[in-house]
Design an enzyme around this catalytic site. Structure first.
Site, PDB file in Angstrom:
ATOM      1  N   ILE A  33      -9.198 -24.947  20.106  1.00 36.10           N
ATOM      2  CA  ILE A  33     -10.281 -23.899  20.262  1.00 36.10           C
ATOM      3  C   ILE A  33      -9.635 -22.355  20.871  1.00 36.10           C
ATOM      4  O   ILE A  33      -9.924 -21.190  20.674  1.00 36.10           O
ATOM      5  CB  ILE A  33     -11.256 -24.374  21.032  1.00 36.10           C
ATOM      6  CG1 ILE A  33     -12.091 -25.441  20.245  1.00 36.10           C
ATOM      7  CG2 ILE A  33     -12.469 -23.339  21.486  1.00 36.10           C
ATOM      8  CD1 ILE A  33     -12.799 -24.965  19.163  1.00 36.10           C
ATOM      9  N   ASP A  84      -1.606 -22.877  30.035  1.00 32.17           N
ATOM     10  CA  ASP A  84      -1.475 -24.030  29.336  1.00 32.17           C
ATOM     11  C   ASP A  84       0.059 -24.934  29.566  1.00 32.17           C
ATOM     12  O   ASP A  84       1.029 -24.148  29.779  1.00 32.17           O
ATOM     13  CB  ASP A  84      -1.225 -23.912  27.537  1.00 32.17           C
ATOM     14  CG  ASP A  84      -1.478 -25.238  26.627  1.00 32.17           C
ATOM     15  OD1 ASP A  84      -2.636 -25.703  26.511  1.00 32.17           O
ATOM     16  OD2 ASP A  84      -0.555 -25.785  26.334  1.00 32.17           O
ATOM     17  N   CYS A 117     -19.992 -27.819  18.557  1.00 33.01           N
ATOM     18  CA  CYS A 117     -19.933 -27.198  17.325  1.00 33.01           C
ATOM     19  C   CYS A 117     -21.249 -27.784  16.655  1.00 33.01           C
ATOM     20  O   CYS A 117     -21.810 -27.034  15.926  1.00 33.01           O
ATOM     21  CB  CYS A 117     -18.479 -27.446  16.504  1.00 33.01           C
ATOM     22  SG  CYS A 117     -18.035 -28.959  16.497  1.00 33.01           S
ATOM     23  N   HIS A 176     -17.347 -35.268  10.011  1.00 31.82           N
ATOM     24  CA  HIS A 176     -16.505 -34.366  10.766  1.00 31.82           C
ATOM     25  C   HIS A 176     -15.216 -34.389  10.252  1.00 31.82           C
ATOM     26  O   HIS A 176     -14.770 -35.602  10.178  1.00 31.82           O
ATOM     27  CB  HIS A 176     -16.587 -34.540  12.098  1.00 31.82           C
ATOM     28  CG  HIS A 176     -16.291 -33.460  13.006  1.00 31.82           C
ATOM     29  ND1 HIS A 176     -15.054 -33.078  13.216  1.00 31.82           N
ATOM     30  CD2 HIS A 176     -17.130 -32.585  13.978  1.00 31.82           C
ATOM     31  CE1 HIS A 176     -14.998 -32.037  14.129  1.00 31.82           C
ATOM     32  NE2 HIS A 176     -16.162 -31.737  14.685  1.00 31.82           N
ATOM     33  N   ARG A 224     -10.738 -45.416  16.818  1.00 28.69           N
ATOM     34  CA  ARG A 224      -9.826 -44.095  16.701  1.00 28.69           C
ATOM     35  C   ARG A 224      -8.307 -44.647  16.825  1.00 28.69           C
ATOM     36  O   ARG A 224      -7.588 -43.700  16.978  1.00 28.69           O
ATOM     37  CB  ARG A 224     -10.431 -43.458  17.834  1.00 28.69           C
ATOM     38  CG  ARG A 224     -11.598 -42.706  17.595  1.00 28.69           C
ATOM     39  CD  ARG A 224     -11.812 -41.748  18.450  1.00 28.69           C
ATOM     40  NE  ARG A 224     -13.192 -41.547  18.909  1.00 28.69           N
ATOM     41  CZ  ARG A 224     -13.904 -40.643  19.682  1.00 28.69           C
ATOM     42  NH1 ARG A 224     -13.167 -39.621  20.095  1.00 28.69           N
ATOM     43  NH2 ARG A 224     -15.349 -40.639  19.903  1.00 28.69           N
TER      44      ARG A 224
END
Length: 351
Positions: A17, A45, A165, A192, A211
């Site tokens: 993002i 970052d 989103c 998604h 996951r």
């Protein structure tokens, strides 16, 4: 009060993002990183500068950066304009006042409670826009979906969430249809694209055992807070919304399969007419409408929050409506962050 001239913004977190936000602002400006009255002056970052430069220049989803990107000292130079690069793990270790920013876009997704979110304002950040929904409503001063409730934003707010989103995709449509036809119940399945909390091959990658499975070999059910997010923005639908999500082996672009039980009889023609009219009026630039035979890849880099595929609208019963709505889960959301940021800074400067 925000500074005169281009508003000075910073990014905390420079992943999918964060990088899309910088690119989107660059594209809005035509050249440079100053657009819509905003200028990115810093990013924070933990990645090294070489990686930051490289992943800004080259992107597997959105292509090469449409401008010059290079490193000069502690800055990332975008078409000759400097963005100071910081590498601090804690908000308190950055001298935010020295950066003289008007707004921080928090794009790491790590701060979800009021206590965590407030660390930025306690460290001197005047206002923060978060790129994710928060754990509960009290964690921020407001949760905003541009086009649905942004005009209710208090200029004195300091902590604001840009929702998700999927919430940005669904809420404008549900708000419109509830006002025009009336909604009894809502059920949504999010389809998604894969995300970076999934491994490429099976790995000990997440506490959700699904996951741990390969993102590119399976369609994987995952948890979602979409129903809670919708009810937070549309309290009139409280207790009447359900949602689930499935991750699929694609790089980008997602879809919502929306099933609605309406309060009166309707038809596919009426539903499409309402949504198409809104895409050309109330929600122009936020919602688009098509009846062309599209596949998901056609919506890569599409800036809309939602693209209604009118060819897939179905009505059964005649009060059960099914919609298919496409959205670029990266690019659309990044553009909405900039819309909210721009609106917030403008109203704050007038206050």
């Amino acid at each position: 009060m925000p500074s005169p001239g281009p508003y000075r913004i910073a990014l905390n977190g420079y992943g999918r993002i964060g990088r899309c936000v910088l690119r989107a602002l660059h594209e809005r400006a035509g050249a440079g990183i100053q657009g819509a009255g905003m200028q990115i002056v810093a990013l924070n970052d933990l990645a090294d500068q070489a990686s930051i430069e490289y992943l800004t220049r080259f992107d597997s989803t959105h292509g090469r950066f449409p401008g010059e990107v290079r490193v000069e000292g502690d800055c990332l130079m975008i078409d000759g304009q400097p963005v100071q690069v910081l590498s601090q793990p804690q908000p308190e270790t950055i001298d935010w006042k020295a950066l003289n920013i008007d707004l921080l876009l928090e794009c790491s997704g790590q701060y979800t409670s009021r206590e965590e979110a407030s660390r930025f304002t306690h460290a001197g950040v005047p206002r923060v826009l978060f790129s994710q929904p928060m754990a509960n409503e009290s964690a921020v001063d407001a949760t905003v979906v541009f086009g649905a409730n942004h005009q209710q934003l208090d200029p004195q707010a300091r902590l604001v969430s840009n929702a998700s989103c999927t919430t940005n995709c669904s809420v404008p449509l549900l708000k419109l249809l509830n006002e025009q036809i009336g909604l009894e119940y809502v059920s949504i399945t999010t389809i998604h694209s894969a995300m970076n909390d999934q491994p490429v091959i099976d790995a000990y990658h997440h506490t959700d055992l699904r996951r741990t499975r390969s993102a590119f070999q399976s369609m994987i059910p995952v948890s979602t807070g979409l129903a809670r997010g919708i009810e937070r923005l549309l309290p009139e639908l409280a207790g009447r919304v359900q949602a689930k999500a499935i991750r699929v082996p694609t790089l980008n672009v997602s879809a919502l399969d929306i099933t609605l039980q309406t309060q009166r009889d309707t038809s596919a023609e009426e539903i499409n007419r309402l949504l198409q009219a809104a895409s050309q009026g109330t929600f122009k630039g936020l919602v688009d409408y098509t009846e062309l035979p599209h596949a998901s890849c056609d919506f890569n880099h599409d800036p809309h929050s939602a693209v209604v595929d009118g060819s897939q609208t179905r009505v059964s019963g005649p009060r059960m409506v099914n919609l298919l709505v496409w959205f670029d889960n990266e690019w659309g959301f990044a553009n909405r962050m900039l819309d909210v940021a721009d609106y917030w800074l403008q109203i704050a400067s007038r206050d």
